[in-house]
Design a protein around this motif. Structure first.
Motif, PDB file in Angstrom:
ATOM      1  N   ALA A  18     -14.149   4.437   3.772  1.00 63.34           N
ATOM      2  CA  ALA A  18     -13.358   4.845   2.821  1.00 63.34           C
ATOM      3  C   ALA A  18     -12.589   3.924   1.989  1.00 63.34           C
ATOM      4  CB  ALA A  18     -12.367   5.663   3.557  1.00 63.34           C
ATOM      5  N   ALA A  19     -12.242   4.264   0.863  1.00 68.63           N
ATOM      6  CA  ALA A  19     -11.709   3.200  -0.219  1.00 68.63           C
ATOM      7  C   ALA A  19     -10.022   3.569  -0.048  1.00 68.63           C
ATOM      8  CB  ALA A  19     -12.189   3.355  -1.470  1.00 68.63           C
ATOM      9  N   ILE A  20      -9.523   2.628  -0.045  1.00 70.17           N
ATOM     10  CA  ILE A  20      -7.820   2.614  -0.282  1.00 70.17           C
ATOM     11  C   ILE A  20      -7.409   2.071  -1.360  1.00 70.17           C
ATOM     12  CG2 ILE A  20      -5.779   2.211   1.011  1.00 70.17           C
ATOM     13  CD1 ILE A  20      -7.885   2.178   3.488  1.00 70.17           C
ATOM     14  N   VAL A  21      -6.565   2.713  -2.134  1.00 65.99           N
ATOM     15  CA  VAL A  21      -6.155   1.797  -3.603  1.00 65.99           C
ATOM     16  C   VAL A  21      -4.624   1.800  -3.302  1.00 65.99           C
ATOM     17  CG1 VAL A  21      -5.963   1.469  -5.973  1.00 65.99           C
ATOM     18  CG2 VAL A  21      -8.020   2.352  -4.585  1.00 65.99           C
ATOM     19  N   TYR A  22      -3.898   0.713  -3.294  1.00 67.89           N
ATOM     20  CA  TYR A  22      -2.564   0.672  -3.743  1.00 67.89           C
ATOM     21  C   TYR A  22      -2.162   0.423  -4.926  1.00 67.89           C
ATOM     22  CZ  TYR A  22      -1.599   0.028   1.595  1.00 67.89           C
ATOM     23  OH  TYR A  22      -1.431   0.157   2.680  1.00 67.89           O
ATOM     24  N   ASP A  23      -1.415   1.223  -5.940  1.00 67.05           N
ATOM     25  CA  ASP A  23      -1.137   1.155  -6.987  1.00 67.05           C
ATOM     26  C   ASP A  23      -0.379  -0.173  -7.412  1.00 67.05           C
ATOM     27  OD1 ASP A  23      -1.310   2.118  -9.825  1.00 67.05           O
ATOM     28  OD2 ASP A  23       0.767   2.129  -9.676  1.00 67.05           O
ATOM     29  N   ASP A  24       0.568  -0.477  -6.485  1.00 73.24           N
ATOM     30  CA  ASP A  24       1.431  -1.406  -7.082  1.00 73.24           C
ATOM     31  C   ASP A  24       1.249  -2.821  -6.236  1.00 73.24           C
ATOM     32  OD1 ASP A  24       2.985   0.533  -8.842  1.00 73.24           O
ATOM     33  OD2 ASP A  24       3.722   1.406  -6.985  1.00 73.24           O
ATOM     34  N   PHE A  25       0.385  -3.062  -5.670  1.00 74.87           N
ATOM     35  CA  PHE A  25       0.091  -4.072  -4.531  1.00 74.87           C
ATOM     36  C   PHE A  25       0.521  -5.530  -5.413  1.00 74.87           C
ATOM     37  CE2 PHE A  25      -2.425  -7.349  -2.384  1.00 74.87           C
ATOM     38  CZ  PHE A  25      -1.805  -7.433  -1.444  1.00 74.87           C
ATOM     39  N   GLY A  26      -0.206  -5.697  -6.601  1.00 75.87           N
ATOM     40  CA  GLY A  26       0.105  -6.920  -7.083  1.00 75.87           C
ATOM     41  C   GLY A  26       1.045  -7.184  -7.999  1.00 75.87           C
ATOM     42  N   TRP A  27       2.201  -6.220  -8.166  1.00 77.70           N
ATOM     43  CA  TRP A  27       3.213  -6.438  -9.265  1.00 77.70           C
ATOM     44  C   TRP A  27       4.524  -7.001  -8.595  1.00 77.70           C
ATOM     45  CZ3 TRP A  27       3.093  -3.992 -14.285  1.00 77.70           C
ATOM     46  CH2 TRP A  27       1.746  -3.238 -14.525  1.00 77.70           C
ATOM     47  N   ARG A  28       4.933  -7.995  -9.323  1.00 79.75           N
ATOM     48  CA  ARG A  28       6.081  -8.785  -8.859  1.00 79.75           C
ATOM     49  C   ARG A  28       7.402  -7.893  -8.826  1.00 79.75           C
ATOM     50  NH1 ARG A  28       6.479 -14.488  -9.211  1.00 79.75           N
ATOM     51  NH2 ARG A  28       4.349 -15.729  -9.497  1.00 79.75           N
ATOM     52  N   SER A  29       7.565  -6.891  -9.397  1.00 78.92           N
ATOM     53  CA  SER A  29       8.383  -5.923  -9.375  1.00 78.92           C
ATOM     54  C   SER A  29       8.235  -5.045  -8.202  1.00 78.92           C
ATOM     55  CB  SER A  29       8.394  -5.076 -10.630  1.00 78.92           C
ATOM     56  OG  SER A  29       7.408  -4.679 -10.950  1.00 78.92           O
ATOM     57  N   HIS A  30       7.210  -5.141  -7.418  1.00 78.75           N
ATOM     58  CA  HIS A  30       7.171  -4.348  -6.271  1.00 78.75           C
ATOM     59  C   HIS A  30       6.927  -5.216  -5.049  1.00 78.75           C
ATOM     60  CE1 HIS A  30       6.950  -0.411  -8.447  1.00 78.75           C
ATOM     61  NE2 HIS A  30       6.722  -1.061  -9.338  1.00 78.75           N
ATOM     62  N   ALA A  31       7.523  -6.541  -4.949  1.00 79.02           N
ATOM     63  CA  ALA A  31       7.133  -7.379  -3.885  1.00 79.02           C
ATOM     64  C   ALA A  31       7.403  -6.775  -2.421  1.00 79.02           C
ATOM     65  CB  ALA A  31       8.105  -8.493  -3.779  1.00 79.02           C
ATOM     66  N   ALA A  32       8.171  -5.856  -2.145  1.00 76.32           N
ATOM     67  CA  ALA A  32       8.450  -5.369  -1.053  1.00 76.32           C
ATOM     68  C   ALA A  32       7.037  -4.578  -0.466  1.00 76.32           C
ATOM     69  CB  ALA A  32       9.572  -4.372  -0.846  1.00 76.32           C
ATOM     70  N   GLN A  33       6.707  -3.603  -1.561  1.00 74.46           N
ATOM     71  CA  GLN A  33       5.538  -2.876  -1.051  1.00 74.46           C
ATOM     72  C   GLN A  33       4.184  -3.906  -0.763  1.00 74.46           C
ATOM     73  OE1 GLN A  33       6.901  -0.557  -4.591  1.00 74.46           O
ATOM     74  NE2 GLN A  33       4.845   0.425  -3.996  1.00 74.46           N
ATOM     75  N   HIS A  34       4.094  -5.013  -1.674  1.00 75.47           N
ATOM     76  CA  HIS A  34       3.101  -6.131  -1.453  1.00 75.47           C
ATOM     77  C   HIS A  34       3.194  -6.543   0.297  1.00 75.47           C
ATOM     78  CE1 HIS A  34       1.170  -9.994  -1.305  1.00 75.47           C
ATOM     79  NE2 HIS A  34       0.441  -9.696  -2.294  1.00 75.47           N
ATOM     80  N   ALA A  35       4.377  -6.818   0.489  1.00 75.59           N
ATOM     81  CA  ALA A  35       4.552  -7.379   1.853  1.00 75.59           C
ATOM     82  C   ALA A  35       4.285  -6.311   3.106  1.00 75.59           C
ATOM     83  CB  ALA A  35       6.154  -7.824   1.998  1.00 75.59           C
ATOM     84  N   ALA A  36       4.793  -5.152   2.882  1.00 77.71           N
ATOM     85  CA  ALA A  36       4.548  -3.877   3.672  1.00 77.71           C
ATOM     86  C   ALA A  36       3.000  -3.377   3.833  1.00 77.71           C
ATOM     87  CB  ALA A  36       5.471  -2.895   3.380  1.00 77.71           C
ATOM     88  N   ALA A  37       2.419  -3.680   2.555  1.00 80.88           N
ATOM     89  CA  ALA A  37       0.848  -3.331   2.971  1.00 80.88           C
ATOM     90  C   ALA A  37       0.147  -4.497   3.409  1.00 80.88           C
ATOM     91  CB  ALA A  37       0.504  -3.009   1.293  1.00 80.88           C
ATOM     92  N   THR A  38       0.166  -5.478   3.238  1.00 76.33           N
ATOM     93  CA  THR A  38      -0.158  -6.806   3.535  1.00 76.33           C
ATOM     94  C   THR A  38      -0.184  -6.511   5.306  1.00 76.33           C
ATOM     95  OG1 THR A  38       0.070  -8.114   1.640  1.00 76.33           O
ATOM     96  CG2 THR A  38      -0.465  -9.135   3.668  1.00 76.33           C
ATOM     97  N   ARG A  39       0.980  -6.585   5.756  1.00 73.64           N
ATOM     98  CA  ARG A  39       1.441  -6.390   7.016  1.00 73.64           C
ATOM     99  C   ARG A  39       0.670  -5.149   7.548  1.00 73.64           C
ATOM    100  NH1 ARG A  39       6.525  -6.982   6.510  1.00 73.64           N
ATOM    101  NH2 ARG A  39       6.964  -5.038   6.356  1.00 73.64           N
ATOM    102  N   ALA A  40       0.804  -4.090   7.190  1.00 73.30           N
ATOM    103  CA  ALA A  40       0.261  -2.799   7.897  1.00 73.30           C
ATOM    104  C   ALA A  40      -1.293  -3.043   7.901  1.00 73.30           C
ATOM    105  CB  ALA A  40       0.498  -1.602   6.903  1.00 73.30           C
TER     106      ALA A  40
END
Ligand SMILES: C[S@@+](CC[C@H](N)C(=O)[O-])C[C@H]1O[C@@H](n2cnc3c(N)ncnc32)[C@H](O)[C@@H]1O
Length: 244
Positions: free
Chosen positions: A201-223
């Protein structure tokens, strides 16, 4: 609007310069939209009649079409996901533009798959959790219902993710778009849905690479790292992963 921390007059000047450059360099593959600037690229998806039709039908007013490259990524990922069993899921829907374009592109009705659309749809836009956007008014859920009523297996689920998975959730998922603008809710969504995702299955995070969404990047990377998966950061600002 460009996401640089510059004074507004300098941002406007920069945007005007980029607009001028795009007009001049479009024949040389220049693409400029959605904080993405490329030169010398094919941008073949904009030549694909199926993609153009899907985009323009989902967005007749052209309000959201600046996101064309992101939508291309979603269409590609959904098409890949359809090779596996399961339904399509979006967490964070807003007006439903992205998944409307995807549904048209993949011809959702003909696939026989379900489409589950989760959002608070509250007037406050999930203030304190996500970001309130201008579209968050009292008619939002109704507009999204109208948008997707043409699909017999589309289900609009209003409520707080992950609690709203109690209302309805697919047995198996082949495509997951996570766009909640909230690191905790996005982690909770993945935790709840992981076992339902089909391998491949494909999973797409919309905000993963946006500097303004760094907390989401960290959380998704960790998860994802906890599950042995790395996320591919795309130039669109999205993150792409495949369920092993
Ligand atoms: C950026 S918008 C989604 C945009 C949409 N995916 C698109 O491509 O047009 C984020 C949405 O997430 C919703 N949201 C934020 N936190 C939420 C939560 N915990 N549960 C449900 N919806 C939530 C907000 O109401 C908002 O509409």
């Amino acid at each position: 609007m460009l996401g640089f921390p510059l004074p507004i007059d300098q941002l406007k000047r920069l945007e005007a310069l980029l607009d001028e450059a795009e007009a001049l360099l479009r024949p040389y593959g220049l693409f400029y939209a959605d904080n993405l600037l490329t030169v010398g690229r094919m941008i073949g998806f904009l030549e694909d009649p199926s993609f153009r039709n899907a985009l323009m039908s989902a967005d007749p007013t052209r309000t959201f079409s600046v996101m064309a490259w992101r939508i291309h990524v979603l269409c590609w990922a959904a098409t890949l996901g359809l090779k596996q069993p399961g339904d399509l899921v979006e967490c964070g829907v807003l007006e439903g533009f992205s998944m409307d374009a995807v549904a048209r592109y993949i011809d959702l009705e003909q696939t026989g798959r379900g489409l589950f659309l989760y959002d608070l749809f509250d007037g406050a836009g999930g203030v304190g959790r996500g970001v309130a956007l201008p579209q968050h008014d009292s008619d939002l859920a109704w507009r999204v219902e109208q948008r997707f009523k043409q699909y017999s297996r589309a289900k609009v689920v209003a409520g707080f993710v992950p609690d709203s998975f109690q209302i309805a959730v697919p047995e198996q998922i082949c495509f997951l778009h996570i766009d909640l603008n909230d690191a905790d809710a996005e982690t909770a969504a993945l935790d709840s849905l992981w076992d339902r995702l089909s391998p491949g299955a494909a999973i797409v995070y919309d905000d993963f690479g946006w500097r303004s969404h760094a907390a989401q990047h960290a959380a998704a990377t960790r998860a994802m790292a906890e599950r042995g998966v790395s996320i591919l950061e795309l130039p669109t600002g999205q993150g792409l992963a495949i369920k092993p």
